[in-house]
Design a protein around this motif. Structure first.
Motif, PDB file in Angstrom:
ATOM      1  N   TYR A   1      75.685   0.196  73.992  1.00 30.37           N
ATOM      2  CA  TYR A   1      76.652   1.077  74.638  1.00 30.37           C
ATOM      3  C   TYR A   1      75.956   2.220  75.362  1.00 30.37           C
ATOM      4  CZ  TYR A   1      80.013  -1.270  71.610  1.00 30.37           C
ATOM      5  OH  TYR A   1      80.769  -2.199  70.959  1.00 30.37           O
ATOM      6  N   TYR A   2      76.451   2.481  76.566  1.00 26.47           N
ATOM      7  CA  TYR A   2      75.960   3.589  77.371  1.00 26.47           C
ATOM      8  C   TYR A   2      77.150   4.398  77.849  1.00 26.47           C
ATOM      9  CZ  TYR A   2      71.386   1.443  77.389  1.00 26.47           C
ATOM     10  OH  TYR A   2      70.182   0.931  76.988  1.00 26.47           O
ATOM     11  N   PHE A   3      76.919   5.681  78.001  1.00 27.52           N
ATOM     12  CA  PHE A   3      77.947   6.556  78.528  1.00 27.52           C
ATOM     13  C   PHE A   3      77.745   6.688  80.030  1.00 27.52           C
ATOM     14  CE2 PHE A   3      79.541  10.749  79.743  1.00 27.52           C
ATOM     15  CZ  PHE A   3      80.846  10.620  79.321  1.00 27.52           C
ATOM     16  N   ASP A   4      78.830   6.499  80.774  1.00 29.16           N
ATOM     17  CA  ASP A   4      78.794   6.615  82.227  1.00 29.16           C
ATOM     18  C   ASP A   4      79.252   8.027  82.600  1.00 29.16           C
ATOM     19  OD1 ASP A   4      79.206   6.541  84.969  1.00 29.16           O
ATOM     20  OD2 ASP A   4      80.295   4.637  84.937  1.00 29.16           O
ATOM     21  N   ARG A   5      78.320   8.839  83.074  1.00 26.54           N
ATOM     22  CA  ARG A   5      78.635  10.228  83.421  1.00 26.54           C
ATOM     23  C   ARG A   5      79.632  10.330  84.578  1.00 26.54           C
ATOM     24  NH1 ARG A   5      74.748  14.203  81.709  1.00 26.54           N
ATOM     25  NH2 ARG A   5      72.893  13.248  80.815  1.00 26.54           N
ATOM     26  N   LYS A   6      79.642   9.347  85.443  1.00 30.44           N
ATOM     27  CA  LYS A   6      80.511   9.399  86.621  1.00 30.44           C
ATOM     28  C   LYS A   6      81.975   9.138  86.249  1.00 30.44           C
ATOM     29  CE  LYS A   6      80.829   7.601  91.314  1.00 30.44           C
ATOM     30  NZ  LYS A   6      80.206   6.703  92.302  1.00 30.44           N
TER      31      LYS A   6
ATOM     32  N   TYR B   1      73.825   6.732  83.573  1.00 29.10           N
ATOM     33  CA  TYR B   1      74.084   6.096  82.282  1.00 29.10           C
ATOM     34  C   TYR B   1      73.107   6.616  81.232  1.00 29.10           C
ATOM     35  CZ  TYR B   1      76.606   2.852  85.269  1.00 29.10           C
ATOM     36  OH  TYR B   1      77.463   2.304  86.186  1.00 29.10           O
ATOM     37  N   ILE B   2      73.647   7.060  80.137  1.00 32.69           N
ATOM     38  CA  ILE B   2      72.779   7.506  79.052  1.00 32.69           C
ATOM     39  C   ILE B   2      73.149   6.737  77.780  1.00 32.69           C
ATOM     40  CG2 ILE B   2      72.284   9.793  79.969  1.00 32.69           C
ATOM     41  CD1 ILE B   2      74.446  10.898  78.199  1.00 32.69           C
ATOM     42  N   PRO B   3      72.148   6.415  76.961  1.00 35.99           N
ATOM     43  CA  PRO B   3      72.438   5.663  75.735  1.00 35.99           C
ATOM     44  C   PRO B   3      73.330   6.464  74.804  1.00 35.99           C
ATOM     45  CG  PRO B   3      70.060   5.996  76.022  1.00 35.99           C
ATOM     46  CD  PRO B   3      70.756   6.728  77.114  1.00 35.99           C
ATOM     47  N   MET B   4      74.236   5.776  74.153  1.00 36.12           N
ATOM     48  CA  MET B   4      75.103   6.421  73.175  1.00 36.12           C
ATOM     49  C   MET B   4      74.256   6.906  72.008  1.00 36.12           C
ATOM     50  SD  MET B   4      78.214   6.524  74.212  1.00 36.12           S
ATOM     51  CE  MET B   4      79.119   6.816  72.709  1.00 36.12           C
ATOM     52  N   PHE B   5      74.768   7.882  71.303  1.00 38.74           N
ATOM     53  CA  PHE B   5      74.066   8.421  70.148  1.00 38.74           C
ATOM     54  C   PHE B   5      73.931   7.358  69.061  1.00 38.74           C
ATOM     55  CE2 PHE B   5      78.561   9.087  69.479  1.00 38.74           C
ATOM     56  CZ  PHE B   5      78.757   8.780  68.147  1.00 38.74           C
ATOM     57  N   GLN B   6      72.956   7.557  68.206  1.00 42.41           N
ATOM     58  CA  GLN B   6      72.745   6.638  67.094  1.00 42.41           C
ATOM     59  C   GLN B   6      72.853   7.403  65.784  1.00 42.41           C
ATOM     60  OE1 GLN B   6      68.875   5.104  68.598  1.00 42.41           O
ATOM     61  NE2 GLN B   6      69.832   3.114  68.274  1.00 42.41           N
ATOM     62  N   ILE B   7      73.337   6.714  64.771  1.00 42.31           N
ATOM     63  CA  ILE B   7      73.440   7.339  63.457  1.00 42.31           C
ATOM     64  C   ILE B   7      72.539   6.601  62.474  1.00 42.31           C
ATOM     65  CG2 ILE B   7      75.787   8.190  63.834  1.00 42.31           C
ATOM     66  CD1 ILE B   7      76.724   5.856  61.976  1.00 42.31           C
ATOM     67  N   ASP B   8      72.064   7.346  61.509  1.00 43.46           N
ATOM     68  CA  ASP B   8      71.283   6.779  60.422  1.00 43.46           C
ATOM     69  C   ASP B   8      72.197   6.769  59.204  1.00 43.46           C
ATOM     70  OD1 ASP B   8      69.594   6.223  58.304  1.00 43.46           O
ATOM     71  OD2 ASP B   8      67.936   7.399  59.110  1.00 43.46           O
TER      72      ASP B   8
END
Length: 126
Positions: free
Chosen positions: A21-26, A50-57
């Motif tokens: 998943y990536y976030f689309d800034r536009k 496009y930036i990668p979505m955050f990840q959780i541990d």
């Protein structure tokens, strides 16, 4: 434009897993890719669209939850076990309330999402 926390929560990704998943800034939407760890192509080189979505541990969240219960035996047992986190919680359900665990988990993920939004200058709504 903004993105709501529920959408972010549903698209959380896990550490040590491929990024889909990536976030689309536009468009302020979540984009799913077929090839993991390969972001969609931006329409310009000068704009990181496009930036990668955050990840959780998840293990880190479970550890924090167990520490919050203030039960050293439970913490020690968890650290010494080699079973899946979800399995561990199922086996030890008498030490906590499922609703409490879920509220803790949701709050932790939302805090990670909030930090990610702020670091990337993304407007969000709780």
């Amino acid at each position: 434009m903004y993105i709501d926390m529920k959408t972010l929560f549903l698209h959380r990704q896990y550490v040590d897993h491929p990024i889909y998943y990536y976030f689309d800034r536009k468009s302020y939407t979540i984009v799913e890719v077929n090839n993991p760890n390969q972001p969609p192509k931006s329409d310009t080189e000068h704009y990181e669209r496009y930036i990668p979505m955050f990840q959780i541990d998840e293990e880190q969240i479970v550890t924090a939850y167990l520490e919050s219960l203030n039960n050293p035996k439970l913490e020690k047992d968890f650290r010494e076990s080699y079973i899946d986190i979800a399995e561990y919680l199922i086996r030890n359900h008498s030490y906590y309330k499922a609703d409490d665990w879920y509220q803790f988990y949701e709050a932790q993920v939302c805090q990670i999402a909030t930090d990610w939004c702020e670091q990337n200058h993304i407007q969000y709504k709780t």
